[in-house]
Scaffold this active site. Sequence first.
Site, PDB file in Angstrom:
ATOM      1  N   GLY A  15       0.782  -1.232   0.000  1.00 49.06           N
ATOM      2  CA  GLY A  15       0.000   0.000   0.000  1.00 49.06           C
ATOM      3  C   GLY A  15       0.809   1.273   0.000  1.00 49.06           C
ATOM      4  CB  THR A  16       4.338   2.038   0.198  1.00 47.75           C
ATOM      5  OG1 THR A  16       4.927   1.114  -0.727  1.00 47.75           O
ATOM      6  CG2 THR A  16       4.289   1.408   1.587  1.00 47.75           C
ATOM      7  CB  SER A  17       4.109   3.173  -4.560  1.00 49.80           C
ATOM      8  OG  SER A  17       4.335   1.809  -4.901  1.00 49.80           O
ATOM      9  N   GLY A  18       1.498   3.559  -6.034  1.00 50.73           N
ATOM     10  CA  GLY A  18       0.669   3.109  -7.148  1.00 50.73           C
ATOM     11  C   GLY A  18      -0.751   2.769  -6.768  1.00 50.73           C
ATOM     12  N   GLY A  45      -1.958   0.348  -4.856  1.00 53.64           N
ATOM     13  CA  GLY A  45      -2.171   0.083  -3.437  1.00 53.64           C
ATOM     14  C   GLY A  45      -2.344   1.357  -2.635  1.00 53.64           C
ATOM     15  CE1 TYR A  88       3.496  -8.686 -12.288  1.00 48.24           C
ATOM     16  CE2 TYR A  88       2.284  -8.836 -14.358  1.00 48.24           C
ATOM     17  CZ  TYR A  88       2.442  -8.301 -13.094  1.00 48.24           C
ATOM     18  OH  TYR A  88       1.529  -7.384 -12.640  1.00 48.24           O
TER      19      TYR A  88
END
Length: 250
Positions: A15-18, A20, A151
């Site tokens: 949850g720290t970027s983008g 999230g 991926y």
Amino acid sequence: MTKKFNGKVVVVTGGTSGIGLATAKAFADEGASVFITGRRQETLDTAVKAIGGRVIGVQGDMAKLADIDRLYDAVQQQHAQIDVVFANAGGGEMMPLGAITEEHYQSTFDTNVKGVLFTVQKALPLLKDGASVILTSSTTSISGTPAFSVYSATKAAVRNFARNWILDLKDRRIRVNAISPGVTETAGLDHLFGGSEQAAGTKDYLASLIPAGRIGQPEEIAKAVLFLASNEASFVNGVELFVDGGQVQI
């Protein structure tokens, strides 16, 4: 804001970027108590400040089971139950078939498959009956991409988790859905394409292939996640919701 998640407890991994970060902020703006995770404490602290509201950051790598345990220990210290889990932590690098190493395979599957599996499994004792689980898949779950096979395979696995877990969890009425973003404007996308300058040309090309005529924004993906988590989606279960401007529909 409608505050439709007022009083709800939400976990957002990665949850720290983008996507999230945008989703955690959207939940917080709607009144939820939000727990986010991130690998780096400094980035986590910055994200907590950016989100505002009732948000707590828990440092951890979701590919490590001990870190997942620490996440839910932190939740349990303040809340008896969880209403929503957004298992979003993940990532990957481009690697053509001939260059794939065991390390590349292992790290990608650990982060994107093992991490998602145990994030949800270890949440079960705290998940409220009737809760919502959203998994981050990708358009690559059904669409081939050069040099992106590992991926893509992980995201196909994530999508199929949703299909199976709705059967495992039906007695508890826990809904499980997958969100599959298309090309989205994030720092991770720039890193994937080799830096912001090189990424600009690639993103322009990709935008030309999307019927909507542009790439997505993290906030647009967040809105779809909140829909899947909400009562408005009470009869939506096991789906893969593409939020991609129509990219994989043509």
